[in-house]
Motif scaffolding. Structure first.
Motif, mmCIF file in Angstrom:
data_model
loop_
_atom_site.group_PDB
_atom_site.id
_atom_site.type_symbol
_atom_site.label_atom_id
_atom_site.label_comp_id
_atom_site.label_asym_id
_atom_site.label_seq_id
_atom_site.Cartn_x
_atom_site.Cartn_y
_atom_site.Cartn_z
ATOM 1 N N ALA A 171 -2.729 4.000 10.722
ATOM 2 C CA ALA A 171 -3.379 2.788 11.223
ATOM 3 C C ALA A 171 -3.335 1.657 10.211
ATOM 4 O O ALA A 171 -3.553 0.502 10.562
ATOM 5 N N ALA A 172 -3.053 1.972 8.965
ATOM 6 C CA ALA A 172 -2.951 0.969 7.904
ATOM 7 C C ALA A 172 -2.181 1.596 6.746
ATOM 8 O O ALA A 172 -1.879 2.796 6.752
ATOM 9 N N ALA A 179 -11.315 -2.080 3.452
ATOM 10 C CA ALA A 179 -12.225 -3.134 3.020
ATOM 11 C C ALA A 179 -12.075 -4.334 3.942
ATOM 12 O O ALA A 179 -11.066 -4.462 4.657
ATOM 13 N N PHE A 180 -13.058 -5.211 3.928
ATOM 14 C CA PHE A 180 -13.019 -6.419 4.758
ATOM 15 C C PHE A 180 -12.233 -7.507 4.023
ATOM 16 O O PHE A 180 -12.784 -8.512 3.573
ATOM 17 N N THR A 181 -10.931 -7.274 3.911
ATOM 18 C CA THR A 181 -10.044 -8.222 3.246
ATOM 19 C C THR A 181 -8.906 -8.593 4.181
ATOM 20 O O THR A 181 -8.560 -7.841 5.100
ATOM 21 N N SER A 187 -2.608 -5.387 7.334
ATOM 22 C CA SER A 187 -1.941 -4.086 7.413
ATOM 23 C C SER A 187 -2.307 -3.355 8.699
ATOM 24 O O SER A 187 -1.454 -2.702 9.319
ATOM 25 N N VAL A 188 -3.575 -3.466 9.125
ATOM 26 C CA VAL A 188 -4.005 -2.835 10.373
ATOM 27 C C VAL A 188 -3.257 -3.432 11.569
ATOM 28 O O VAL A 188 -2.772 -2.707 12.453
ATOM 29 N N LEU A 189 -3.152 -4.747 11.598
ATOM 30 C CA LEU A 189 -2.431 -5.407 12.692
ATOM 31 C C LEU A 189 -0.962 -5.031 12.682
ATOM 32 O O LEU A 189 -0.355 -4.793 13.734
ATOM 33 N N TYR A 190 -0.376 -4.978 11.502
ATOM 34 C CA TYR A 190 1.046 -4.653 11.380
ATOM 35 C C TYR A 190 1.328 -3.224 11.849
ATOM 36 O O TYR A 190 2.306 -2.973 12.556
ATOM 37 N N HIS A 191 0.470 -2.282 11.476
ATOM 38 C CA HIS A 191 0.663 -0.892 11.875
ATOM 39 C C HIS A 191 0.318 -0.660 13.349
ATOM 40 O O HIS A 191 0.743 0.335 13.933
ATOM 41 N N GLY A 192 -0.463 -1.561 13.941
ATOM 42 C CA GLY A 192 -0.858 -1.376 15.331
ATOM 43 C C GLY A 192 0.077 -1.983 16.350
ATOM 44 O O GLY A 192 -0.146 -1.819 17.559
#
Length: 325
Positions: A171-172, A179-181, A187-192
């Motif tokens: 997922a990342a 962390a809220f960075t 990275s989360v958006l890219y992996h999703g």
């Protein structure tokens, strides 16, 4: 109010029935999870600790009806026990950690697919017989006919391995600390992207076909002919007269999609190794983790019933005829 009470009683009975099936189904599976855990430990655990393990995970010796009543009491008290695979974490913690990822992925994919499929279905029905209608209809039927596992493998092979545009798992980035960075969210958006693309490809076709068929059935109604005879614009007739009434059955499809959303897309999450509820359920089945399996199925059942209840209420708001019934 009487309508709401009848529906609430019906859904409560349905929940109890589903919980009953949920209790007996894992116990019909071959293999004892406590015995498996005890055997895997080898000589590290003495024989007398077997009973302690059973007490820890709630596998007490006693009549089945007594276990069933204890199980129902634990459900309504919110105590789902402790996970066997992820011991000593409680089931609520295991499912809660996975719930965030599933809601983010499946929730976004469901809403995007519903909006896109509904819009394509409306345009295809309004332009019935055109090239656009043929492309949308054939594409939607093809998308709904292909199994999700095939779509997942095609997407991951094409865009992940062959082109190398997107990551094929997780997922990342595992190297990043949650962390809220901006870096972590990026990275989360890219992996999703690939799981999202797969789910949208699977779900959009069903919404498009349903909406197109509903629209075509309404285009010959008298109020549509009257609206056109009054000189109203095509856009207004299409959206406010035809699409609004054709939306009712599609809302039911959305409720089913939302109900299954919290179950996660097992195939997609396993293919992409995504840490959602579907992947957790798959791992729990392999480990005979009864508490997690039961907790996951209860979440799916409760979500499905709540979604259908919301649809029952929304029908009254969307269809004025039901208010007079």
């Amino acid at each position: 109010m009487a309508f709401l009470l009848r529906r609430l009683c019906f859904y409560l009975a349905a929940f109890v029935a589903a919980a009953t099936i949920n209790f007996f189904l894992p116990r019909l599976m071959p293999g004892d999870p406590v015995q498996i855990m005890f055997s895997s430990a080898g000589a590290e655990l003495p024989p007398e600790s077997l009973q302690a393990l059973k007490l820890t995970f709630g596998f007490v010796d006693g009549p089945l009806w007594q276990q069933y009543l204890t199980y129902l009491g634990s459900i309504f008290s919110g105590d789902l026990g402790r996970s066997i695979k992820y011991f000593p974490l409680p089931v609520t913690t295991v499912l809660g950690n996975a719930l965030v990822w599933t809601v983010g992925l499946m929730g976004t994919a469901t809403l995007v697919s519903f909006a896109l499929g509904t819009f394509l279905g409306v345009l295809a029905a309004w332009r019935r017989g055109s090239l656009f209608d043929v492309i949308v209809s054939v594409g939607a039927i093809f998308a709904t006919s292909v199994p999700a596992v095939v779509t997942s493998l095609i997407v991951v092979f094409t865009f992940g391995f062959t082109l190398g545009w997107f990551p094929t798992g997780y997922a990342a980035d595992p190297a990043l600390d949650p962390a809220f960075t901006l870096e972590y969210f990026g990275s989360v958006l890219y992996h999703g992207i690939l799981p999202m693309l797969t789910l949208c490809a699977v779900l959009t076709g069903g919404f498009a076909v349903t909406m197109r068929n509903n629209m075509i059935n309404l285009l010959g109604e008298d109020y549509i002919v009257m609206a056109r005879a009054k000189g109203l614009s095509d856009t207004r007739v299409m959206l406010w007269y035809a699409a609004r009434n054709a939306l009712l059955p599609t809302v039911s499809s959305l409720a089913i999609a939302i109900g299954t959303m919290l179950g996660g897309s097992l195939v997609t999450e396993v293919v992409f190794n995504y840490p959602g509820l579907g992947n957790i359920l798959y791992q729990a089945i392999l480990a005979r983790d009864y508490p997690v399996i039961q907790g996951q199925l209860l979440i799916m059942t409760a979500t499905m019933l709540v979604a259908n209840f919301v649809v029952d209420v929304s029908y009254v708001l969307l269809d004025p005829r039901l208010k007079r019934a």
